[in-house]
Design a protein around this motif. Structure first.
Motif, PDB file in Angstrom:
ATOM      1  N   ARG A  73       0.856  -1.189   0.000  1.00 24.30           N
ATOM      2  CA  ARG A  73       0.000   0.000   0.000  1.00 24.30           C
ATOM      3  C   ARG A  73       0.886   1.231   0.000  1.00 24.30           C
ATOM      4  O   ARG A  73       1.852   1.310   0.761  1.00 24.30           O
ATOM      5  N   MET A  74       0.572   2.209  -0.863  1.00 30.78           N
ATOM      6  CA  MET A  74       1.352   3.446  -0.869  1.00 30.78           C
ATOM      7  C   MET A  74       0.779   4.413   0.157  1.00 30.78           C
ATOM      8  O   MET A  74      -0.434   4.642   0.202  1.00 30.78           O
ATOM      9  N   VAL A  75       1.660   4.956   0.979  1.00 32.44           N
ATOM     10  CA  VAL A  75       1.252   5.881   2.036  1.00 32.44           C
ATOM     11  C   VAL A  75       2.212   7.066   2.072  1.00 32.44           C
ATOM     12  O   VAL A  75       3.341   6.994   1.579  1.00 32.44           O
ATOM     13  N   LEU A  76       1.748   8.136   2.671  1.00 30.66           N
ATOM     14  CA  LEU A  76       2.581   9.320   2.865  1.00 30.66           C
ATOM     15  C   LEU A  76       2.593   9.682   4.343  1.00 30.66           C
ATOM     16  O   LEU A  76       1.547   9.977   4.927  1.00 30.66           O
ATOM     17  N   PHE A  81       7.102  14.298   3.867  1.00 31.75           N
ATOM     18  CA  PHE A  81       6.694  14.959   2.634  1.00 31.75           C
ATOM     19  C   PHE A  81       7.831  15.818   2.101  1.00 31.75           C
ATOM     20  O   PHE A  81       8.489  16.534   2.858  1.00 31.75           O
ATOM     21  N   ARG A  82       8.093  15.731   0.807  1.00 37.44           N
ATOM     22  CA  ARG A  82       9.145  16.530   0.168  1.00 37.44           C
ATOM     23  C   ARG A  82       8.515  17.738  -0.507  1.00 37.44           C
ATOM     24  O   ARG A  82       7.810  17.602  -1.508  1.00 37.44           O
ATOM     25  N   GLY A 211       5.571   9.193  -5.227  1.00 35.91           N
ATOM     26  CA  GLY A 211       6.874   8.806  -4.712  1.00 35.91           C
ATOM     27  C   GLY A 211       7.855   9.960  -4.699  1.00 35.91           C
ATOM     28  O   GLY A 211       8.682  10.077  -3.787  1.00 35.91           O
ATOM     29  N   SER A 212       7.768  10.831  -5.702  1.00 41.00           N
ATOM     30  CA  SER A 212       8.681  11.974  -5.769  1.00 41.00           C
ATOM     31  C   SER A 212       8.438  12.970  -4.644  1.00 41.00           C
ATOM     32  O   SER A 212       9.290  13.810  -4.348  1.00 41.00           O
ATOM     33  N   MET A 213       7.261  12.887  -4.017  1.00 43.77           N
ATOM     34  CA  MET A 213       6.932  13.812  -2.927  1.00 43.77           C
ATOM     35  C   MET A 213       7.046  13.156  -1.555  1.00 43.77           C
ATOM     36  O   MET A 213       6.603  13.724  -0.564  1.00 43.77           O
ATOM     37  N   GLY A 214       7.630  11.958  -1.519  1.00 47.27           N
ATOM     38  CA  GLY A 214       7.922  11.347  -0.233  1.00 47.27           C
ATOM     39  C   GLY A 214       7.070  10.155   0.135  1.00 47.27           C
ATOM     40  O   GLY A 214       7.292   9.542   1.187  1.00 47.27           O
TER      41      GLY A 214
END
Length: 256
Positions: A73-76, A81-82, A211-214
């Motif tokens: 699962r993708m999570v932030l 956070f970038r 993914g690019s934002m963390g």
């Protein structure tokens, strides 16, 4: 030659029927990894039950309602956070000029309809169908679904909508009518989560953009555990105070 194992039958849900355990979702060897069940309804109690277990609906026109529990699962994590330098510079300038304003739940219907009509790379249609829009508008009226809106020069130019149960946030979809406007809404959501100590934003499926934002992927079992813990926290009041920007711009990790 060894034959692959047959795909397990997909459970069909009658209205009000409980969901199967999430570990019974189709796996990597099945036609649609993460697919858990079909059928059921999109009423408020069913959707709350689904999200509380880490299950979400996603289907196309002509299909029944399909329910998913993806693994991984993708999570932030809001504190990972970038905020890229160019976006931070643009946002600071707009805020100084008093041209950028973030509103929450001001125009939920407009936000979800804009998300439905935003073209997506590799997709010819939308999964945000009229029944889904109606269902999430009902969730919004129940105080469960929320919009984060980017307003520039008095116009709604981007935003996102999400689900909130306790301290857990489940991201759904974003839209842009101006470059970076959806990223500004996401940055505002992150600042809001930091200010209220909300520990996790569910992104559902892996994308390079997130993914690019963390954002990162975690195992479904870990996601389920962290989601249950977050849901025990008190839910915040969904209004955006500009002081929340200090959670991004004044933190040691924020770009200069």
């Amino acid at each position: 030659m060894t034959q692959p194992p047959p795909t397990r039958p997909l459970p069909w849900l009658e209205p009000g029927q409980p969901f199967p355990p999430i570990h019974e979702a189709w796996g990597a060897g099945d036609p649609a990894p993460g697919l858990l069940a079909a059928g059921g309804t999109l009423d408020v109690p069913t959707l709350i039950s689904a999200y509380s277990q880490g299950i979400f609906p996603w289907y196309s026109a002509g299909q029944p309602v399909l329910w998913w529990s993806t693994d991984p699962r993708m999570v932030l994590d809001p504190w990972r956070f970038r905020l890229h330098h160019s976006l931070a510079k643009e946002m600071r300038a707009l805020l100084r000029q008093q041209r950028l304003h973030i509103r929450m739940d001001h125009h939920f219907g407009r936000v979800i309809r804009a998300c439905a009509h935003t073209p997506r790379n590799g997709q010819s249609g939308t999964w945000i169908l009229p029944p889904m829009i109606d269902a999430y508008v009902r969730l919004h009226r129940a105080g469960i679904a929320h919009s984060v809106e980017t307003w520039i020069d008095g116009e709604l130019v981007g935003g996102l909508y999400c689900i909130n149960l306790g301290g857990m946030v489940f991201g759904e979809s974003m839209f842009n009518r101006r470059s970076n406007a959806s990223k500004m809404a996401l940055a505002a959501l992150v600042a809001f989560c930091r200010a209220h100590r909300l520990p996790l934003i569910d992104c559902q499926q892996e994308t390079p953009h997130l993914g690019s934002m963390g954002a990162c992927t975690i195992a479904r079992d870990e996601f389920s555990r962290r989601s249950r813990q977050a849901q025990r926290l008190a839910a915040p009041i969904w209004t955006f105070d500009p002081v929340y920007w200090t959670e991004l711009f004044d933190s040691p990790a924020a770009p200069a």
